[in-house]
Design an enzyme around this catalytic site. Structure first.
Site, PDB file in Angstrom:
ATOM      1  N   GLU A   1     -37.178 113.368  -4.442  1.00  0.00           N
ATOM      2  CA  GLU A   1     -35.727 113.279  -4.613  1.00  0.00           C
ATOM      3  C   GLU A   1     -35.521 112.372  -5.818  1.00  0.00           C
ATOM      4  O   GLU A   1     -35.382 111.167  -5.688  1.00  0.00           O
ATOM      5  CB  GLU A   1     -35.076 112.716  -3.341  1.00  0.00           C
ATOM      6  CG  GLU A   1     -33.564 112.928  -3.312  1.00  0.00           C
ATOM      7  CD  GLU A   1     -32.805 111.857  -4.060  1.00  0.00           C
ATOM      8  OE1 GLU A   1     -32.716 111.946  -5.312  1.00  0.00           O
ATOM      9  OE2 GLU A   1     -32.299 110.930  -3.419  1.00  0.00           O
TER      10      GLU A   1
ATOM     11  N   GLU B   1     -31.379 107.437 -14.811  1.00  0.00           N
ATOM     12  CA  GLU B   1     -32.522 106.725 -14.240  1.00  0.00           C
ATOM     13  C   GLU B   1     -33.854 107.267 -14.736  1.00  0.00           C
ATOM     14  O   GLU B   1     -34.885 106.618 -14.578  1.00  0.00           O
ATOM     15  CB  GLU B   1     -32.530 106.701 -12.704  1.00  0.00           C
ATOM     16  CG  GLU B   1     -31.389 105.906 -12.111  1.00  0.00           C
ATOM     17  CD  GLU B   1     -31.488 105.799 -10.597  1.00  0.00           C
ATOM     18  OE1 GLU B   1     -32.384 106.428  -9.999  1.00  0.00           O
ATOM     19  OE2 GLU B   1     -30.677 105.064 -10.016  1.00  0.00           O
TER      20      GLU B   1
ATOM     21  N   ARG C   1     -27.644 115.627   1.199  1.00  0.00           N
ATOM     22  CA  ARG C   1     -28.940 115.370   0.563  1.00  0.00           C
ATOM     23  C   ARG C   1     -30.095 115.518   1.546  1.00  0.00           C
ATOM     24  O   ARG C   1     -31.038 116.285   1.326  1.00  0.00           O
ATOM     25  CB  ARG C   1     -28.950 113.968  -0.036  1.00  0.00           C
ATOM     26  CG  ARG C   1     -30.323 113.407  -0.386  1.00  0.00           C
ATOM     27  CD  ARG C   1     -30.257 111.904  -0.535  1.00  0.00           C
ATOM     28  NE  ARG C   1     -31.519 111.297  -0.870  1.00  0.00           N
ATOM     29  CZ  ARG C   1     -32.401 110.828   0.015  1.00  0.00           C
ATOM     30  NH1 ARG C   1     -32.144 110.928   1.313  1.00  0.00           N
ATOM     31  NH2 ARG C   1     -33.522 110.259  -0.393  1.00  0.00           N
TER      32      ARG C   1
ATOM     33  N   ASP D   1     -26.613 110.180   3.574  1.00  0.00           N
ATOM     34  CA  ASP D   1     -26.066 111.319   2.839  1.00  0.00           C
ATOM     35  C   ASP D   1     -26.558 112.599   3.530  1.00  0.00           C
ATOM     36  O   ASP D   1     -27.685 113.046   3.324  1.00  0.00           O
ATOM     37  CB  ASP D   1     -26.542 111.265   1.390  1.00  0.00           C
ATOM     38  CG  ASP D   1     -25.924 112.356   0.527  1.00  0.00           C
ATOM     39  OD1 ASP D   1     -25.481 113.381   1.078  1.00  0.00           O
ATOM     40  OD2 ASP D   1     -25.890 112.179  -0.703  1.00  0.00           O
TER      41      ASP D   1
ATOM     42  N   GLY E   1     -41.968 108.919  -5.498  1.00  0.00           N
ATOM     43  CA  GLY E   1     -40.820 108.051  -5.230  1.00  0.00           C
ATOM     44  C   GLY E   1     -40.431 108.155  -3.770  1.00  0.00           C
ATOM     45  O   GLY E   1     -39.274 108.422  -3.436  1.00  0.00           O
TER      46      GLY E   1
ATOM     47  N   GLU F   1     -47.329 107.162 -13.081  1.00  0.00           N
ATOM     48  CA  GLU F   1     -47.923 107.270 -14.418  1.00  0.00           C
ATOM     49  C   GLU F   1     -49.120 106.343 -14.595  1.00  0.00           C
ATOM     50  O   GLU F   1     -49.910 106.530 -15.534  1.00  0.00           O
ATOM     51  CB  GLU F   1     -46.880 106.938 -15.493  1.00  0.00           C
ATOM     52  CG  GLU F   1     -45.764 107.950 -15.628  1.00  0.00           C
ATOM     53  CD  GLU F   1     -44.597 107.691 -14.685  1.00  0.00           C
ATOM     54  OE1 GLU F   1     -43.554 108.357 -14.815  1.00  0.00           O
ATOM     55  OE2 GLU F   1     -44.724 106.798 -13.796  1.00  0.00           O
TER      56      GLU F   1
ATOM     57  N   HIS G   1     -23.783 110.973  -1.959  1.00  0.00           N
ATOM     58  CA  HIS G   1     -23.817 109.620  -2.514  1.00  0.00           C
ATOM     59  C   HIS G   1     -23.815 109.641  -4.040  1.00  0.00           C
ATOM     60  O   HIS G   1     -23.515 108.632  -4.680  1.00  0.00           O
ATOM     61  CB  HIS G   1     -25.033 108.844  -1.988  1.00  0.00           C
ATOM     62  CG  HIS G   1     -26.330 109.187  -2.662  1.00  0.00           C
ATOM     63  ND1 HIS G   1     -27.059 110.316  -2.361  1.00  0.00           N
ATOM     64  CD2 HIS G   1     -27.031 108.539  -3.622  1.00  0.00           C
ATOM     65  CE1 HIS G   1     -28.133 110.353  -3.111  1.00  0.00           C
ATOM     66  NE2 HIS G   1     -28.157 109.286  -3.881  1.00  0.00           N
TER      67      HIS G   1
ATOM     68  N   ASP H   1     -44.790 104.989  -4.359  1.00  0.00           N
ATOM     69  CA  ASP H   1     -43.562 104.304  -4.783  1.00  0.00           C
ATOM     70  C   ASP H   1     -43.960 102.926  -5.299  1.00  0.00           C
ATOM     71  O   ASP H   1     -44.805 102.254  -4.696  1.00  0.00           O
ATOM     72  CB  ASP H   1     -42.575 104.175  -3.620  1.00  0.00           C
ATOM     73  CG  ASP H   1     -41.143 103.983  -4.106  1.00  0.00           C
ATOM     74  OD1 ASP H   1     -40.276 104.783  -3.702  1.00  0.00           O
ATOM     75  OD2 ASP H   1     -40.895 103.047  -4.887  1.00  0.00           O
TER      76      ASP H   1
END
Length: 513
Positions: free
Chosen positions: A313, A322, A223, A220, A247, A298, A461, A269
């Protein structure tokens, strides 16, 4: 019976194949290659002596120095085979350079990993599978050793999963106990991602273990180049700073940050793709600048309390699907310094009316006549499922309307739940067959960057989220379509969204689940 009458004796010159003595049997054990040079040996015992005398690499001293167990030994051997360091780098270091679980991943068959490391120092250094310095007799010992190694790793993985499951169960018992004691059943329902036990969240993270989705995101251009430009065109912001990439996926944003001069980048991640990200970071010689951590933000303690910049992102379909915004907010509230920078800085969600009768007939009118049978009863359920698709700019029939603006420096997890009025002005005469939702993203830096996912720009995307109407709305150019869009979490899935769009007396429910 007597030996002289019936029992054959083993004679030195006997030609019987079955009468060979042990000393004459051929051995087929695997050769053990030195850890630091091409020399090969029949046993690890001899290889150990060679390492001590020729390379000043004393495994027993290292075991004591680093308080190593068999798993540390496995990681050290894999580290040496992967990086091929000079032995002095290991012996003179004050820390275990292999202290990363990525070095537990099995690779090619490695005889060193079959060594009974736990016995080192308590028994002679001859490996447990050698007899009088000779290699094993069995032709299948290599396969058996490989199986032992792989089973050892499987047991360790199962132990980790069991430990995590037990921790999740303990958390759930505490939650249940507090509910029972308080009598408040509302506490049973998760209100955000942080309130979900990580063990219950595996399905979400497993979806990001498939490499196809990362190929789609990296391909993408809008992005990826937007993030790249925001970072590399603002190197003064990143120079010598500590950065957290939430992430991180394949690590592309972490590498941009390192390229921009960040002193240290921590990427986190929970997906298994992180192990490939480690390989990617090493492949690009950025392992000194980037430290990758597998875990959910977390539930994970970071090596530092505060960071200067958080990048992520996190955006999903219709921006909020999500629920990764929750993790972004958690990172901001718990790890960002008081004057820190958070990227992106702002987002908004917009809605626009479209008229695409071909797609409407394909998705909705299709059920009126299916091979001569009426299936109109399906339409109510079909309409509930929004489509993620690319809307051609020529089918846009109204002006857009911004539903909500989100300041990522101050927003909270309840930002996901909002109600917003909209007013769309028809730019053409026709039928509004659906509403399309999209979002814009802003990086408020000295050299600012922004991008849109709307139908008027280059495809991303994320495309657009299309909410088909059960009954199209007829409009003439200049007409106004007014309504209300309500968005909230789905109770049974806090990462999902329930959207209700009301125009006049018609209210339609949509589920992004």
């Amino acid at each position: 019976m007597t030996e002289t009458e019936d029992t054959p004796t083993l004679c030195e010159g006997d030609d019987n194949d079955d009468s060979d003595g042990w000393d004459e049997m051929e051995v087929s054990g695997e050769q053990t290659t030195c850890l630091f040079c091409p020399s090969q040996f029949l046993t690890i015992a001899v290889a150990l002596d060679h390492c001590r005398s020729e390379h000043q690499f004393d495994l027993l001293e290292l075991k004591t120095k680093y308080n190593m167990d068999c798993y540390s030994f496995i990681k050290m051997i894999n580290y040496i085979r992967l990086h091929k360091p000079d032995p002095r780098i290991i012996t003179e270091s004050w820390t275990a350079l292999w202290d990363d679980d990525v070095y537990l991943k099995p690779g090619e068959m490695e005889p060193w990993l079959m060594y009974d490391f736990d016995d080192l120092g308590s028994t002679p250094s001859t490996p447990h599978y050698a007899i009088d310095g000779k290699t094993p007799i069995s032709n299948n010992i290599g396969d058996l050793q490989r199986q032992i190694y792989e089973l050892t790793l499987q047991i360790r993985e199962k132990d980790t999963l069991l430990k995590n499951a037990m921790q999740d169960m303990a958390k759930m018992r505490e939650v249940t106990k507090s509910i029972v004691e308080s009598g408040d059943s509302k506490n049973l329902i998760p209100i955000n991602v942080a309130s979900i036990p990580v063990g219950y969240d595996n399905e979400y993270f497993n979806s990001y273990s498939h490499y196809g989705i990362h190929h789609e995101m990296l391909s993408d251009i809008v992005r990826t180049t937007s993030y790249r430009d925001a970072i590399l065109n603002n190197k003064d912001t990143f120079k010598d700073k500590i950065v957290l990439d939430v992430g991180c996926g394949t690590g592309i944003l972490s590498m941009f940050a390192a390229q921009a001069g960040a002193a240290k980048v921590y990427g986190i991640d929970q997906s298994d793709v992180l192990y490939k990200a480690m390989d990617i970071v090493r492949e690009n010689n950025l392992q000194d600048a980037i430290h990758l951590i597998r875990g959910r933000i977390e539930d994970t303690n970071l090596p530092v309390d505060k960071v200067d910049i958080i990048i992520s992102e996190w955006m999903g379909y219709f921006l909020l699907f999500e629920g990764m915004l929750d993790s972004f907010i958690y990172s901001r509230d718990n790890h960002l310094s008081s004057n820190g920078v958070i990227l992106p800085s702002r987002c908004n969600i917009s809605i626009i009316g479209i008229s695409d009768l071909d797609k409407y007939n394909k998705h909705i009118s299709f059920w009126n006549d299916v091979y001569g049978f009426s299936m109109k009863c399906m339409k109510n359920e079909v309409v509930k499922e929004p489509n993620v698709e690319t809307v051609a700019n020529e089918v846009v029939i109204t002006t857009p309307s911004v539903l909500v603006n989100i300041d990522l420096k101050t927003c909270q997890t309840n930002t996901v739940e909002f109600s917003s009025s909209f007013k769309l002005i028809a730019t053409k005469t026709g039928s509004v067959t659906a509403f399309a939702g999209y979002f814009d993203t802003f990086f408020d830096l000295h050299n600012s960057v922004s991008f849109s996912t709307g139908p008027h720009t280059t495809r991303t995307h994320w495309q657009q989220t299309v909410f088909y109407l059960k009954t199209p709305i007829e409009v003439k150019e200049g007409d106004t379509v007014e309504g209300v869009l309500k968005c909230r979490r789905i109770k049974k899935n806090v990462r999902g969204l329930q959207v209700v769009i009301t125009v006049g007396q018609e209210a339609q429910e949509y589920l992004l689940d």
